[in-house]
Design a protein around this motif. Structure first.
Motif, short mmCIF file in Angstrom:
data_model
loop_
_atom_site.label_atom_id
_atom_site.label_comp_id
_atom_site.label_asym_id
_atom_site.label_seq_id
_atom_site.Cartn_x
_atom_site.Cartn_y
_atom_site.Cartn_z
N CYS A 14 -32.30 -38.46 35.37
CA CYS A 14 -31.71 -39.57 36.13
C CYS A 14 -31.57 -39.20 37.60
CB CYS A 14 -30.34 -39.93 35.53
SG CYS A 14 -29.44 -41.16 36.47
N TYR A 15 -32.14 -40.03 38.46
CA TYR A 15 -31.97 -39.91 39.91
C TYR A 15 -31.43 -41.26 40.39
CZ TYR A 15 -35.53 -36.31 38.97
OH TYR A 15 -36.25 -35.26 38.44
N ASP A 16 -30.13 -41.43 40.29
CA ASP A 16 -29.51 -42.73 40.54
C ASP A 16 -28.74 -42.69 41.86
OD1 ASP A 16 -28.30 -45.18 40.47
OD2 ASP A 16 -27.37 -44.93 38.50
N TRP A 17 -29.20 -43.50 42.83
CA TRP A 17 -28.60 -43.51 44.16
C TRP A 17 -27.35 -44.38 44.24
CZ3 TRP A 17 -30.59 -40.45 47.98
CH2 TRP A 17 -31.86 -39.91 47.76
N ARG A 18 -27.06 -45.14 43.20
CA ARG A 18 -25.95 -46.10 43.25
C ARG A 18 -24.59 -45.38 43.16
NH1 ARG A 18 -27.83 -49.75 38.34
NH2 ARG A 18 -28.16 -47.61 37.57
N GLU A 19 -23.58 -46.03 43.70
CA GLU A 19 -22.18 -45.59 43.63
C GLU A 19 -22.01 -44.09 43.96
OE1 GLU A 19 -19.67 -47.39 40.52
OE2 GLU A 19 -21.57 -48.00 39.61
N LEU A 56 -22.67 -38.18 45.27
CA LEU A 56 -22.43 -37.56 46.57
C LEU A 56 -21.03 -36.96 46.63
CD1 LEU A 56 -23.73 -36.97 49.25
CD2 LEU A 56 -22.94 -39.20 50.09
N LEU A 57 -20.06 -37.65 46.05
CA LEU A 57 -18.69 -37.13 46.03
C LEU A 57 -18.65 -35.80 45.28
CD1 LEU A 57 -15.62 -37.37 46.40
CD2 LEU A 57 -15.57 -38.71 44.27
N TRP A 58 -19.25 -35.75 44.11
CA TRP A 58 -19.21 -34.54 43.30
C TRP A 58 -20.15 -33.46 43.84
CZ3 TRP A 58 -15.54 -33.11 40.12
CH2 TRP A 58 -14.68 -34.10 39.65
N ALA A 59 -21.14 -33.88 44.60
CA ALA A 59 -21.96 -32.87 45.29
C ALA A 59 -21.13 -32.16 46.36
CB ALA A 59 -23.19 -33.52 45.92
N ALA A 60 -20.32 -32.92 47.09
CA ALA A 60 -19.45 -32.31 48.10
C ALA A 60 -18.42 -31.39 47.44
CB ALA A 60 -18.74 -33.40 48.91
N ILE A 61 -17.83 -31.85 46.33
CA ILE A 61 -16.86 -31.02 45.61
C ILE A 61 -17.54 -29.76 45.07
CG2 ILE A 61 -15.36 -30.91 43.59
CD1 ILE A 61 -14.86 -33.93 43.99
N GLY A 62 -18.72 -29.93 44.49
CA GLY A 62 -19.44 -28.79 43.93
C GLY A 62 -19.87 -27.80 44.99
N LEU A 63 -20.31 -28.31 46.14
CA LEU A 63 -20.73 -27.42 47.22
C LEU A 63 -19.55 -26.62 47.77
CD1 LEU A 63 -22.97 -26.42 49.10
CD2 LEU A 63 -22.48 -28.38 50.60
N ALA A 64 -18.41 -27.29 47.95
CA ALA A 64 -17.22 -26.59 48.44
C ALA A 64 -16.78 -25.52 47.44
CB ALA A 64 -16.09 -27.59 48.68
N GLY A 65 -16.79 -25.87 46.17
CA GLY A 65 -16.42 -24.90 45.15
C GLY A 65 -17.38 -23.74 45.09
N ALA A 66 -18.67 -24.03 45.22
CA ALA A 66 -19.69 -22.97 45.18
C ALA A 66 -19.53 -22.02 46.36
CB ALA A 66 -21.09 -23.58 45.17
N ASN A 68 -26.31 -36.98 36.68
CA ASN A 68 -27.22 -37.50 37.68
C ASN A 68 -27.80 -36.30 38.44
OD1 ASN A 68 -28.51 -38.75 39.81
ND2 ASN A 68 -26.83 -40.16 40.27
N LEU A 69 -29.11 -36.13 38.40
CA LEU A 69 -29.73 -34.97 39.03
C LEU A 69 -29.58 -34.96 40.55
CD1 LEU A 69 -32.96 -34.56 36.88
CD2 LEU A 69 -31.14 -32.87 37.17
N LEU A 70 -29.26 -36.10 41.14
CA LEU A 70 -29.05 -36.13 42.59
C LEU A 70 -27.87 -35.24 42.99
CD1 LEU A 70 -29.62 -39.87 43.61
CD2 LEU A 70 -31.16 -37.93 43.90
#
Length: 312
Positions: free
Chosen positions: A139-144, A153-163, A276-278
Motif C-alpha cells: 500500500c502506497y496511500d497518499w491520503r490522510e 506523514l504524522l507517523w513518519a515524523a514520530i518514527g524518525l524522531a524516535g529513530a 502504509n509503505l509511505l
C-alpha cells in the motif's frame, strides 16, 4: 466443518468456520469477514478477506519466502548494482577510468534504477499470482497524511524522531563499550565519498539513489514483503525484529549493525502502525538524504568527511 477459537485485538474472543471468509463473534449474531493482517496476528473486522492469500498464495510454505533472500541481501549494499555495472559496461565501449565523477554518478543512478525495477518487478510478479490480494498489500496511500491513527506523514515524523533518539543512544553506548571505532573502508557510504560535494549533478544523483530509489526498494522488500511474510508464522513484534536484523545484515557493514538494527526496528513498527509503505519510505528517505546533505555541507566547509565517518 472446522471450527477454531482465536483471541482478537478488536474483540475479546471470536470463532470462525473456514468456509469462505465468514466469521461470527461469540455471543453475537453479527457476521464479520476474517482477516489475518500482517500486524495484528488475528483480528476481526468488516474488510475484504485475505486468508486465501496468506494460506494458499505466494506465502504458502517457507521455501518461497527465501527465494528472494539473495535479492534482500543485495538491496541495501549496492552489490547488485555493481554487478550490473560490471557486466554491462564492457559491452558499451565505455572506458570507466576516463569517466568524470559526474558521469560515474549518473551511471550509478541508472544502475540503481535498473536494479530497483528488476527486483520490484520480480516481487510484484510473484505476489500477483496469488489471488485474492489483500487491499493493503504494497500500500502506497497518499491520503490522510496527518490522521492520528494511520496518518503516514504524522507517523513518519514520530518514527524518525524516535529513530534519531534511539540511534544516538545506541552510538553513545557503543562508544563507551568500544575503545576503537570499527574500520569502514568497505562501507557503501565510504565508497561514495568521492562523489559527495563534487558537483550539483553528483549530489542530485546520490540523493536520487539514497533518498528515492533505495528507500522505495528496501522498504517494499524488507517491510512490504519480508515482514508481512514472517507474520504468517510469527507474532508481529518478532517479525519486526527479524526483518530489522536482515535489513541490517544486508548492508554488509558489521560495525554499523546496531544502529541499522535500531533504524530497521523503527521502520518496522512505523509500518505496523499505519500499514502504509509511505511511512517507512519517508523515514528512510529523510534519513538517507539527511546524511548525504550533511556530508555535502561539511565537505564544502572544508572538513575531512572520511575522517569524520571513520570516527563515528
Amino acid at each position: 466443518m472446522e471450527k477454531i477459537l482465536c483471541f482478537c485485538n478488536r474483540v475479546n474472543l471470536c470463532s470462525f468456520s473456514r468456509k469462505g471468509s465468514l466469521m461470527s463473534i461469540l455471543g453475537e449474531n453479527k457476521v464479520y469477514r476474517f482477516e489475518t493482517h500482517a500486524f495484528d496476528v488475528l483480528f476481526c473486522r468488516e474488510v475484504d478477506p485475505i486468508v486465501q492469500f496468506l494460506d494458499g498464495g505466494v506465502f504458502h510454505g517457507i521455501g518461497k519466502l527465501f527465494l528472494l533472500l539473495p535479492l534482500l541481501v543485495d538491496s541495501g549494499s549496492f552489490v547488485l548494482t555493481g554487478l550490473i555495472e560490471t557486466a554491462a559496461i564492457p559491452y558499451t565501449g565505455i572506458q570507466v577510468e576516463e569517466l568524470s565523477l559526474d558521469e560515474k554518478a549518473e551511471i550509478l543512478f541508472l544502475d540503481q534504477a535498473i536494479t530497483t525495477a528488476i527486483v520490484l518487478g520480480v516481487l510484484y510478479t510473484l505476489t500477483k499470482s496469488s489471488k485474492p490480494l489483500p487491499n493493503d498489500i504494497y500500500c502506497y496511500d497518499w491520503r490522510e497524511p496527518f490522521n492520528l491513527q494511520r496518518g503516514w506523514l504524522l507517523w513518519a515524523a514520530i518514527g524518525l524522531a524516535g529513530a534519531l533518539a534511539a540511534i544516538a543512544l545506541t552510538g553513545v553506548a557503543m562508544s563507551s563499550l568500544n575503545s576503537e571505532p570499527p574500520t569502514r573502508e568497505t562501507d557503501a557510504l565510504v565508497r561514495l565519498l568521492p562523489l559527495i560535494g563534487s558537483s550539483s549533478i553528483s549530489t542530485l544523483s546520490l540523493l536520487g539513489i539514497t533518498g528515492v530509489l533505495a528507500p522505495v526498494l528496501e522498504e517494499t522488500v524488507f517491510r512490504g514483503f519480508l515482514m508481512v511474510s514472517l507474520t504468517k508464522w510469527l507474532p508481529s513484534p518478532l517479525a519486526v525484529l527479524i526483518s530489522a536484523a536482515v535489513f541490517s545484515a544486508a548492508h554488509l557493514t558489521p560495525g554499523e549493525f546496531p544502529q541499522l538494527f535500531v533504524l530497521g526496528t523503527a521502520l518496522g513498527f512505523s509500518y505496523a502502525q499505519t500499514r502504509n509503505l509511505l511511512t517507512p519510505i519517508t523515514i528512510h528517505a529523510f534519513w538517507n538524504s539527511g546524511v548525504i546533505l550533511l556530508l555535502t555541507f561539511l565537505q564544502l566547509q572544508g572538513y575531512d568527511i572520511k575522517e569524520l565517518i571513520q570516527a563515528s
